[in-house]
Enzyme design. Structure first.
Site, PDB file in Angstrom:
ATOM      1  N   LYS A  75      -7.817 -22.877 -26.406  1.00 22.86           N
ATOM      2  CA  LYS A  75      -7.216 -22.852 -25.070  1.00 22.86           C
ATOM      3  C   LYS A  75      -6.265 -24.028 -24.874  1.00 22.86           C
ATOM      4  O   LYS A  75      -5.214 -23.882 -24.251  1.00 22.86           O
ATOM      5  CB  LYS A  75      -8.314 -22.878 -24.010  1.00 22.86           C
ATOM      6  CG  LYS A  75      -7.782 -22.870 -22.582  1.00 22.86           C
ATOM      7  CD  LYS A  75      -8.879 -22.673 -21.555  1.00 22.86           C
ATOM      8  CE  LYS A  75      -8.302 -22.625 -20.147  1.00 22.86           C
ATOM      9  NZ  LYS A  75      -9.305 -22.237 -19.136  1.00 22.86           N
ATOM     10  N   HIS A 134       1.809  14.304 -49.175  1.00 17.68           N
ATOM     11  CA  HIS A 134       1.840  14.447 -47.717  1.00 17.68           C
ATOM     12  C   HIS A 134       0.509  14.958 -47.167  1.00 17.68           C
ATOM     13  O   HIS A 134       0.458  15.885 -46.353  1.00 17.68           O
ATOM     14  CB  HIS A 134       2.977  15.360 -47.282  1.00 17.68           C
ATOM     15  CG  HIS A 134       4.338  14.809 -47.581  1.00 17.68           C
ATOM     16  ND1 HIS A 134       4.630  13.461 -47.499  1.00 17.68           N
ATOM     17  CD2 HIS A 134       5.488  15.425 -47.972  1.00 17.68           C
ATOM     18  CE1 HIS A 134       5.891  13.274 -47.822  1.00 17.68           C
ATOM     19  NE2 HIS A 134       6.439  14.435 -48.118  1.00 17.68           N
TER      20      HIS A 134
END
Length: 421
Positions: free
Chosen positions: A133, A267
């Site tokens: 932080k 594919h």
């Protein structure tokens, strides 16, 4: 400048502390880390000298203290913060190095719930979050692989805001994945794996060239290094679609144990599969299933590719070849194909990671389930429901058909031809 070092994984920590010490940093530490550093000759301050309070409750409470978190969290550029820190006797802590209690290793080693509970870190994640932080003022270090780059950055005054921000992001990823692991474990133990929330976390293995389409970005994320442990990307840069096809081809080819299975996928659909006496024969027959669709496809070879097989495969354009391994001569043959990607598992045969769960994206969320598997003798243990008895050849044909159609269940599969054993 002061650094607080408190780590579970102590590899490299002595050298890291010594590097900081050389630059004049004051070192604070806790428990086993303090002992290791002290025994190694590092001048180190024990944590209770900072907190003015002893470690207590068998070490459950040691860094949860305002002298620690005040030292981390107060903003150095804020005059009111600095004034209040002086009034309270809080000294700054400018670097926090923490890695967390080994929860994952503990649940892999034991079912003892009391021991598991004790290996849930509390103070560590709290310090990590505090330092992250306040990344403007505090360096937060959570990865042992970053030690050298951090020492180098400090030595060269290169610990820029961007550098600190990257460490901050890594820190929050670290605590988030840690908490997710704990929550998933508890739900697995007490709620059959289906709690109110499900957390799916993975570590980025590599960026793909693009996503499913060129305008999309993509990357591969892996569970517990499963992909990295299973595959060495020998050659080329894989795409999103390549990885999807690799997964389907691997599932089919690896499901046949020690047999010479070869599967070709294009594919999302298998366009060839064969089991023959040699890998070269298997590839040749798999290719004959649909040689047009195989162009630009992905091939999974359940074994080691030699020079002869590599030369045969080089006769057409293939996107990806994956195998148990490649001989040096095979790699020389494949080197001529600039766009070809190669994946090796570094072993005799292909194996799966056997993830314990499966999920699929749907609009607005995902569906989640326990993983299915095609067990080794699932076909051969089937109950006979007719008067006819299948021959050995028919049973083998059934096994092949069952595995090819069932294993890659994430897509719709179609084949014009399967070459049977």
């Amino acid at each position: 400048m002061r650094a607080l070092l408190s780590v579970s994984d102590k590899s490299g920590i002595v050298e890291f502390a010594q590097g900081l010490e050389r630059m004049g940093w004051e070192i604070i530490s806790t428990g086993g880390t303090y002992k290791k550093l002290n025994d190694s000759g590092v001048k180190v301050i024990e944590i209770d000298e900072v907190t003015k309070f002893p470690e207590c409750f068998e070490g459950r409470v040691k860094t949860l203290n305002p002298f620690v978190h005040g030292g981390i969290l107060h903003k150095r550029a804020d005059e009111a913060h600095v004034t209040q820190a002086k009034e309270l006797g809080v000294e700054g802590i400018d670097l926090v190095c923490v890695n967390l209690y080994p929860f994952k290793e503990t649940i892999e080693r034991t079912e003892d719930f009391d021991e598991i509970i004790e290996n849930i870190d509390i103070g560590g994640p709290t310090m990590v979050r505090s330092a992250a932080k306040n990344f403007n003022d505090v360096l937060i270090v959570t990865d042992v692989l970053d030690y050298d780059s951090i020492i180098e950055a400090l030595e060269n005054n290169a610990d820029s805001l961007e550098f600190r921000r990257d460490l901050m992001i890594k820190a929050y990823e670290h605590t988030a994945s840690y908490d997710a692991m704990i929550a998933n474990y508890m739900n697995g133990r007490f709620n059959n794996g289906f709690g109110e929330y499900q957390f799916i976390t993975g570590k980025k293995s590599f960026q793909t060239r693009y996503g499913e389409n060129p305008h999309q970005k993509g990357a591969l994320y892996e569970f517990d290094n499963h992909f990295t442990n299973n595959f060495n990307q020998v050659k080329g840069e894989a795409s999103f679609n390549n990885i999807n096809d690799v997964n389907g081809a691997l599932k089919i080819a690896s499901s046949f144990g020690d047999e010479n299975a070869v599967c070709i996928v294009k594919h999302g659909n298998p366009c060839g599969f064969a089991l023959k006496g040699t890998l070269l024969e298997s590839y040749t027959e798999a290719l004959s299933c649909d040689p047009i669709s195989a162009f630009g496809g992905v091939v999974a070879v359940n074994g080691i590719i030699d020079k002869a097989l590599a030369k045969k495969m080089n006769e057409i354009f293939l996107e990806v070849v994956m195998a148990g391994d490649f001989t040096d001569e095979a790699l020389e043959v494949f080197a001529k194909k600039k766009r070809l990607k190669l994946f090796s598992q570094g072993g005799e045969k292909l194996v799966m990671s056997k993830d314990s769960y499966d999920f699929k994206h749907v609009d607005g969320g995902f569906v989640y389930q326990n993983s299915d598997c095609i067990c080794e003798n699932e076909v051969y243990n089937a109950h006979k429901k007719s008067e006819l008895t299948a021959t050995e050849q028919e049973m083998k044909d059934l096994e092949i058909a069952w595995k090819v159609q069932d294993l890659p269940s994430q897509t719709v599969w179609s084949m014009s031809k399967i070459v049977l054993w």
